[in-house]
Design an enzyme around this catalytic site. Structure first.
Site, PDB file in Angstrom:
ATOM      1  N   TYR A  43     -18.208 -22.853  48.049  1.00 33.18           N
ATOM      2  CA  TYR A  43     -17.429 -23.477  46.976  1.00 33.18           C
ATOM      3  C   TYR A  43     -16.118 -24.049  47.492  1.00 33.18           C
ATOM      4  CZ  TYR A  43     -14.048 -19.617  46.737  1.00 33.18           C
ATOM      5  OH  TYR A  43     -13.053 -18.725  47.026  1.00 33.18           O
TER       6      TYR A  43
ATOM      7  N   ARG B   4     -14.463 -29.459  54.253  1.00 36.81           N
ATOM      8  CA  ARG B   4     -14.640 -28.018  54.476  1.00 36.81           C
ATOM      9  C   ARG B   4     -15.876 -27.492  53.753  1.00 36.81           C
ATOM     10  NH1 ARG B   4      -9.837 -23.913  53.027  1.00 36.81           N
ATOM     11  NH2 ARG B   4     -10.501 -24.527  50.936  1.00 36.81           N
TER      12      ARG B   4
ATOM     13  N   HIS C 187     -35.414 -12.929  49.743  1.00 35.48           N
ATOM     14  CA  HIS C 187     -34.203 -13.151  50.526  1.00 35.48           C
ATOM     15  C   HIS C 187     -34.275 -14.401  51.397  1.00 35.48           C
ATOM     16  CE1 HIS C 187     -33.491  -9.135  49.136  1.00 35.48           C
ATOM     17  NE2 HIS C 187     -32.336  -9.034  49.795  1.00 35.48           N
TER      18      HIS C 187
ATOM     19  N   LYS D  11     -16.271 -20.413  53.212  1.00 36.21           N
ATOM     20  CA  LYS D  11     -15.825 -20.248  51.823  1.00 36.21           C
ATOM     21  C   LYS D  11     -17.050 -19.968  50.967  1.00 36.21           C
ATOM     22  CE  LYS D  11     -12.270 -22.189  48.744  1.00 36.21           C
ATOM     23  NZ  LYS D  11     -11.423 -21.015  48.602  1.00 36.21           N
TER      24      LYS D  11
ATOM     25  N   GLU E 213      -5.170 -12.155  55.894  1.00 35.27           N
ATOM     26  CA  GLU E 213      -4.761 -13.148  54.895  1.00 35.27           C
ATOM     27  C   GLU E 213      -4.705 -12.467  53.540  1.00 35.27           C
ATOM     28  OE1 GLU E 213      -7.750 -16.222  54.346  1.00 35.27           O
ATOM     29  OE2 GLU E 213      -9.372 -14.789  54.644  1.00 35.27           O
TER      30      GLU E 213
ATOM     31  N   LEU F 224      -9.975 -17.604  56.222  1.00 36.14           N
ATOM     32  CA  LEU F 224     -10.308 -18.963  55.813  1.00 36.14           C
ATOM     33  C   LEU F 224      -9.145 -19.860  56.240  1.00 36.14           C
ATOM     34  CD1 LEU F 224     -12.353 -20.689  54.097  1.00 36.14           C
ATOM     35  CD2 LEU F 224     -10.582 -20.620  52.337  1.00 36.14           C
TER      36      LEU F 224
HETATM   37  N1  PLP Z   1      -7.930 -17.481  52.028  1.00 37.17           N
HETATM   38  C1  PLP Z   1      -8.779 -17.147  51.046  1.00 37.17           C
HETATM   39  C2  PLP Z   1      -9.578 -15.892  51.168  1.00 37.17           C
HETATM   40  C3  PLP Z   1      -8.899 -17.978  49.906  1.00 37.17           C
HETATM   41  O1  PLP Z   1      -9.755 -17.660  48.920  1.00 37.17           O
HETATM   42  C4  PLP Z   1      -8.094 -19.154  49.826  1.00 37.17           C
HETATM   43  C5  PLP Z   1      -8.199 -20.081  48.691  1.00 37.17           C
HETATM   44  O2  PLP Z   1      -8.255 -19.789  47.563  1.00 37.17           O
HETATM   45  C6  PLP Z   1      -7.210 -19.431  50.861  1.00 37.17           C
HETATM   46  C7  PLP Z   1      -7.172 -18.585  51.963  1.00 37.17           C
HETATM   47  C8  PLP Z   1      -6.319 -20.646  50.800  1.00 37.17           C
HETATM   48  O3  PLP Z   1      -7.064 -21.816  51.045  1.00 37.17           O
HETATM   49  P1  PLP Z   1      -6.618 -23.217  50.438  1.00 37.17           P
HETATM   50  O4  PLP Z   1      -5.219 -23.472  50.906  1.00 37.17           O
HETATM   51  O5  PLP Z   1      -7.600 -24.178  51.033  1.00 37.17           O
HETATM   52  O6  PLP Z   1      -6.709 -23.105  48.965  1.00 37.17           O
END
Ligand code: PLP
Length: 284
Positions: free
Chosen positions: A31, A50, A100, A147, A179, A203
């Protein structure tokens, strides 16, 4: 309102997702969330790129071009009259009898794109005052660079933060900060912005990438290296970034004030630069 289903824009009320959609049963999909400012998409190409990278990493063929998706999303935003908001989009591996392994190539099952829009105001008050965070163990899998729709560990961490009266949970693997549950995390020390390297443990946020470029252009050291929870608590400043939260100051972690307990100077500077970037990209 209108939504995207496959290659079409339709009324939300006429679209039905099957019980055996693999996204619903397995979280078998990926997503994106794209921000809309004043009716204009912000960094849409980067998000769609992405999305394709995430799909490739799970061996899923989106079977549409990035250009077509961008056109559809722009049209959706227009038709729904979105002002300040977001587009949520996902692609699942489609509907097939539940097993699966991937559906057979001859089964006619194809990946299915869906997207819808929301009005979401900018979090102005929180951007001004800063917000609090907790730390939590990062119990996710080892491919956080994808993602994916599987967000249960993120959901659990965010709920823990919410129950503690906090905005975000900053995750760590055995003491190393990765993060946030839905954001990237940073500390500022001696004027340097430090954040986890963009490997399989995080991410690589689009906001993070915009910020790295802004730092580079403005002579602010942007250092990608691991740091600990201890470093976080002793930092001069802490902030997180995401598509919806932008550059959000963190003024308390686990109930302990960071620096002076209010948003710091480097964070403020980055907020100003980011805002200028939004205005530049989304001006008519
Ligand atoms: N890390 C995670 C786990 C996220 O779910 C998100 C976005 O929601 C981010 C980092 C930040 O990514 P972005 O700046 O592309 O929204």
């Amino acid at each position: 309102g209108k939504i995207i289903f496959g290659d079409q824009i339709l009324d939300r009320s006429v679209v039905h997702i099957d019980l055996e959609d693999r996204g619903y049963q397995f979280g078998d999909g990926v997503y994106e969330v794209i921000r809309v400012y004043g009716g204009k998409l912000f960094t849409a190409k980067e998000h769609i790129e992405r999305l394709f990278q995430s799909a490739k990493k799970i061996k899923m063929d989106i079977s549409m071009t990035p250009e077509r998706i961008e056109d559809l999303v722009a049209e959706l935003v227009k038709e729904n009259g979105v002002g300040f908001g977001s587009v949520y989009m996902q692609v699942t591996r489609g509907t097939a009898p539940r097993t699966h392994m991937f559906p057979k190539p001859d089964s006619q099952t194809t990946a299915v794109l869906t997207a819808y829009t929301n009005e979401v105001p900018r979090p102005e008050r929180q951007l001004e005052s800063g917000v609090d965070a907790i730390t939590a163990e990062d119990i996710r899998w080892l491919r956080c660079d994808i993602k994916s729709l599987n967000l249960l560990p993120n959901v659990l961490a965010k709920q823990e933060a919410t129950e503690a009266g906090c905005f975000e949970a900053i995750l760590h693997r055995s003491g190393i900060v990765t993060e946030g549950s839905s954001s990237n995390a940073y500390l500022v020390r001696n004027g340097e912005v430090i954040t986890h390297p963009a490997d399989n443990f995080i991410l690589n946020g689009i906001t993070r990438q915009v910020l790295a470029k802004l730092c580079q252009e403005n002579g602010i050291p942007f250092v990608e290296k691991a740091f600990g929870v201890v470093d976080l608590l002793q930092a001069d400043e802490v902030f997180i970034t995401s598509t919806t939260s932008e550059v959000m100051p963190i003024v308390k972690v686990d109930d302990k004030p960071i620096g002076a307990g209010k948003p710091g100077g480097v964070t403020r500077k980055l907020q100003t630069l980011f805002e200028a970037k939004i205005n530049e990209e989304t001006k008519v």
